[in-house]
Scaffold this motif. Structure first.
Motif, short mmCIF file in Angstrom:
data_model
loop_
_atom_site.label_atom_id
_atom_site.label_comp_id
_atom_site.label_asym_id
_atom_site.label_seq_id
_atom_site.Cartn_x
_atom_site.Cartn_y
_atom_site.Cartn_z
N UNK A 6 0.83 -1.20 0.00
CA UNK A 6 0.00 0.00 0.00
C UNK A 6 0.86 1.25 0.00
N UNK A 7 1.97 1.16 0.73
CA UNK A 7 2.88 2.29 0.80
C UNK A 7 3.56 2.53 -0.54
N UNK A 8 3.80 1.44 -1.26
CA UNK A 8 4.43 1.58 -2.58
C UNK A 8 3.53 2.42 -3.48
N UNK A 9 2.23 2.37 -3.24
CA UNK A 9 1.31 3.17 -4.05
C UNK A 9 1.24 4.60 -3.54
N UNK A 10 1.02 4.76 -2.21
CA UNK A 10 0.85 6.12 -1.71
C UNK A 10 2.17 6.89 -1.71
#
Lengths: 531, 361
Positions: free
Chosen positions: A255-259
């Motif tokens: 998820x962090x890779x996206x945000x």
């Protein structure tokens, strides 16, 4: 019923066909010599007859008596039986109970459990054999040999052969010992190591514990085989646990890779989104426990969409209220989201309390498969590995195969151009952040199956998640996957030699050095955060 | 920013505040408890602690506000300075510990017989004071050299400093590393022969802190208003342009980064005897981020702002945790969000804006 009776009759008959217990075997039981008594117990057990079982049970239950002349009787309800024949006999005068000390009791228990090796039931035999693998004594050798003769199941037979060899290691017969050592060359039982090493040791007088040179040579060879096999098992174990840890890191970091990766937002509240996902799982479990107790095992499946929706909603609310004012100022997003994370943590603490809540594995996720002897791969870890791969595939598909993904990539690469051609960038931002948050929620579901669920859950993963994304290269799905599994493996292979804390520190140092060489991570990409 | 940096009212404010702060321990000593002019020992200790925090915030402002490098690892330098001083205080206990050994209690507990090599000479006060400066300084220099050389900046730098702090925290939490594990160093009894709980000793520590805070403020002011300071601000505003002009930002950044770490270490060293404990939780990532908040709330890039921020946030914290302990994290979180959204220049920026509005009117 008839079948059963026939079976019992056959069984009784076949056992009965063996000789009844020889009185000479029984005599030491009434004596004082503890070693002789134990040997007698084991030799009686080796008879493996009904009478033997009966006699051992009697001994265990203090129902064995000795007459002054040394003859042994079983006494039940004031009725004496001759253990040798099983016939009722008149109660002799002056008989006294045979005292059983703890050592003898242990030997009787071992013998009785060993006798299960002769059970008709395959599972019972298997259980007895694997129990004996842990603790086979030389005294049980006759019983084991007997069971080995009768055994037809190949799995149990192989097991028993090892057990017999283990038991024979201390046999006084050098040829038996040699055969035993040779037979153990294929074992992967770590508990054999001290026994084998003990055989190579020297006595205080300078002679070897194992007098035969040939046996010692064989012991050395078996030991090196065993060590190699144990090392292999450990290697496979590390590999598996590394993949497992990697999948956890991947779920936490995806998820962090996206945000962070795609949008350039330092979301310090990411860990709290994981935590919210885990608490949603907990709530799903509560709902199922209270309203659908029969379908309790399915709560996890319901938790997946629930956690995704809840965290995605939280993410969208955060994006609309706070984060959208801070695009292009990553350091400010860091501070604001840290504030959000503090508030979310305190909120959860207020609602659910500061203590951890209990999230149980559904029954289909508990247990594990045994591979290579001592290595057990637990089902929950296996499920999470596949789940992580599934989520990665889903994210890849969303980013590369859907209209939203197209817009996300367009806005990431050139916001103004995307805006010009009619992409509603604000909406895409909102959806992207929602997607990243929702994936964090899915990660939270997985984490709830592995560790504690409490208000601090997110704090434990936030730094690791950032490390994965930074190492993988911002905005790169492939980089994130490789970094997560790489760090997981690195961690698990370092851990046995240096300990968990030093392993973690080593990895952080490694990342700092790695960033020296490749400041953009494994795979560099141009995105919003690039100057 | 004008070259004089502080306006006339600011200078007057600094002098007045210094005098007021200096008065506190005097009032504490001169008047008996119950007298209307008496200041409680608790208040003096609290303000002393705030001054240490203010010094750390000032150090952070030097790198963040002026050079544009956001460090999330200043808690580490603060704690290292604290541990270096704590080592001396620990050895100054002598045989008065629970086990009455020449070794600290936690080492007796580990069954150690001798001091490990890195504790050598730490019974000497001045050697420990050198460590207070050198340990954070050398670590910052080495770390900074590698980080700046490979042009790690912005959020990457922040995240890596945070990871470094986290790694050190894990290391210091371990018992066998010789730093007292979970409990850290505590139970200090005397410093340079003076008994620490004595009011006079406390007042002296307080005044030393005040002087050092004032000294660092003036030092920082001198640096940022010199030519060096201009280069630093150029690094913040456009590092690539600075490089094209022919400067090598590496050494400028490294200098200010190391200096900031040293100042932070000194702040930690002053903090330890006044608070009476140093443990690894000082290195927790949350602590370092809170320091950033002090600077942000007061107004970064103004030197005075971080000091005001440290005092006001911590004052608020003291009051809040006593009055509504459950709500403090909500309040702090909200403060983070509101300051970043609505007060990018912090309290000082707000004051300036209000004054400008009044002048315009």
């Amino acid at each position: 019923m008839k079948k059963l009776l026939v079976l019992i009759w056959l069984l009784a008959h076949s056992l009965g066909a063996m000789a009844a217990i020889d009185a000479a075997l029984l005599a030491p039981l009434a004596g004082d010599d503890p070693d002789a008594r134990i040997e007698a117990v084991n030799r009686i057990a080796a008879l493996a007859s009904d009478d033997a079982v009966k006699l051992l049970h009697a001994l265990q239950n203090d129902a064995l008596y000795a007459a002054p002349d040394g003859k042994v009787y079983i006494v039940e309800d004031d009725q004496a039986f001759d253990p040798a024949s099983g016939q009722k006999v008149a109660m002799p005068d002056g008989i006294d109970g045979i005292s059983v000390n703890n050592r003898l009791r242990g030997a009787v228990e071992d013998a009785l459990s060993g006798l299960k090796l002769l059970s008709e039931n395959r599972t019972e035999r298997l259980a007895a054999a694997s129990e004996l693998q842990k603790s086979a004594s030389a005294a049980q050798a006759p019983l084991i040999n007997k069971a080995l003769e009768k055994e037809t199941d190949p799995e149990i037979k192989a097991m028993l052969q090892l057990v017999a060899a283990t038991a024979n290691l201390v046999s006084p017969d050098a040829a038996l010992r040699l055969a035993a050592v040779k037979a153990l060359a294929t074992s992967s039982n770590a508990s054999l190591k001290p026994v084998l090493l003990g055989m190579l040791e020297k006595n205080p007088d300078g002679s070897y514990a194992e007098p035969e040179e040939t046996v010692r040579v064989e012991v050395v060879r078996t030991l090196s085989d065993l060590n190699a096999r144990l090392a292999r098992t450990e290697f496979v174990g590390n590999l598996f646990y590394g993949v497992s840890l990697g999948s956890v890191l991947l779920l936490a970091a995806l998820g962090l890779a996206i945000t962070f990766g795609l949008m350039g937002i330092i979301n310090m509240a990411h860990g709290e989104l994981l935590m919210i996902g885990a608490y949603t799982t907990y709530l799903c479990q509560l709902v199922f426990r209270n309203y659908f107790p029969l379908a309790l095992d399915a709560y996890l499946l319901a938790a997946l969409p629930a956690a995704f929706i809840v965290t995605a909603t939280v993410g969208i609310v955060l994006e609309r209220t706070v984060i959208r004012w801070l695009y292009g100022r990553p350091l400010e997003t860091l501070l604001a989201t840290w504030g959000i994370s503090l508030m979310l943590m305190q909120l959860v603490r207020t609602i659910f309390g500061a203590q951890n809540v209990e999230v149980a594995n559904p029954s289909w996720m508990s247990g594990g498969v045994t591979v290579m002897g001592s290595l057990v791969l637990s089902y929950n870890r296996i499920v999470i590995i596949f789940f992580a791969l599934f989520v990665v595939a889903a994210v890849w598909a969303i980013l590369n195969k859907t209209r939203l993904g197209l817009f996300v990539r367009a806005v990431t690469q050139n916001r103004r151009m995307a805006d010009c051609v009619g992409v509603s960038t604000g909406r895409v931002d909102m959806m992207t952040f929602g997607l990243g948050s929702g994936i964090a929620g899915l990660g939270g579901v997985a984490l709830s199956q592995l560790g504690n669920v409490g208000p601090d859950l997110g704090q434990g993963y936030i730094i690791d998640s950032f490390m994965v994304v930074v190492l993988g290269g911002v905005g790169q799905l492939a980089g994130t996957v490789i970094a997560a599994f790489g760090l997981g493996e690195l961690n698990k292979f370092l851990e046995p030699s240096v300990g968990a804390v030093i392993a973690k520190i080593t990895i952080l140092v490694f990342i700092i050095i790695f960033i020296q060489k490749r400041p953009q991570g494994l795979f560099a990409l141009k995105g919003r955060s690039v100057e | 920013m004008s070259s004089s940096l502080f306006s006339r009212p600011a200078w007057i404010g600094i002098v007045v505040c210094t005098l007021l702060l200096a008065l506190l321990p005097v009032l504490n000593l001169a008047f008996a408890p119950g007298h209307s002019l008496h200041v409680s020992t608790y208040t003096v200790a609290l303000v002393g602690k705030f001054m240490c925090y203010a010094m750390a915030a000032l150090a952070l402002d030097l790198v963040w506000g002026y050079t544009g490098i956001l460090s999330l690892g200043h808690g580490l330098f603060f704690a290292l300075g604290g541990y270096a001083h704590g080592m001396y205080l620990m050895r100054a206990i002598g045989r008065d510990g629970v086990y009455q050994s020449h070794l600290p209690d936690f080492m007796v507990f580990l069954d150690w017989k001798e001091y490990p090599w890195y504790w050598a000479f730490t019974d000497n006060f001045w050697y420990c004071m050198a460590l207070v400066v050198l340990v954070p300084g050398v670590l910052a220099f080495v770390f900074g050299y590698f980080a700046f050389r490979s042009r790690i900046k912005g959020v990457y730098f922040s995240i890596i400093t945070q990871a470094m702090t986290f790694a050190f925290m894990l290391l210091f939490f371990r018992n066998d590393t010789g730093f007292g594990g979970n409990n850290g160093f505590t139970d200090f009894k005397r410093i340079l022969g003076f008994t620490i709980p004595d009011a006079a000793t406390k007042a002296t520590l307080y005044l030393v802190t005040l002087l050092l805070l004032l000294g660092s403020l003036l030092l920082c002011r001198w640096i940022v208003s010199s030519k060096l300071g201009r280069v630093l601000q150029a690094v913040r505003d456009s590092e690539s342009r600075l490089m094209f002009i022919g400067y090598n930002p590496l050494w400028f950044k490294l200098f200010v980064w190391t200096l900031s770490a040293v100042l932070c270490g000194i702040a930690g060293a002053l903090y330890v005897p006044q608070v009476g404990i140093i443990n690894p939780s000082e290195m927790s990532p949350a602590n370092s981020i809170e320091m950033v908040i002090w600077a942000a709330v007061g107004g970064r890039g103004s030197l005075l702002g971080p000091i005001i921020g440290a005092f006001s946030v911590n004052g608020l914290k003291s009051w809040f945790t006593a009055a509504f302990p459950d709500l403090w994290l909500f309040a702090l979180g909200l403060l983070f969000i509101l300051v970043t959204l609505f007060m990018p220049q912090g309290i000082l920026g707000l004051v300036k804006k209000l004054r400008k509005d009044r002048e315009a009117a």
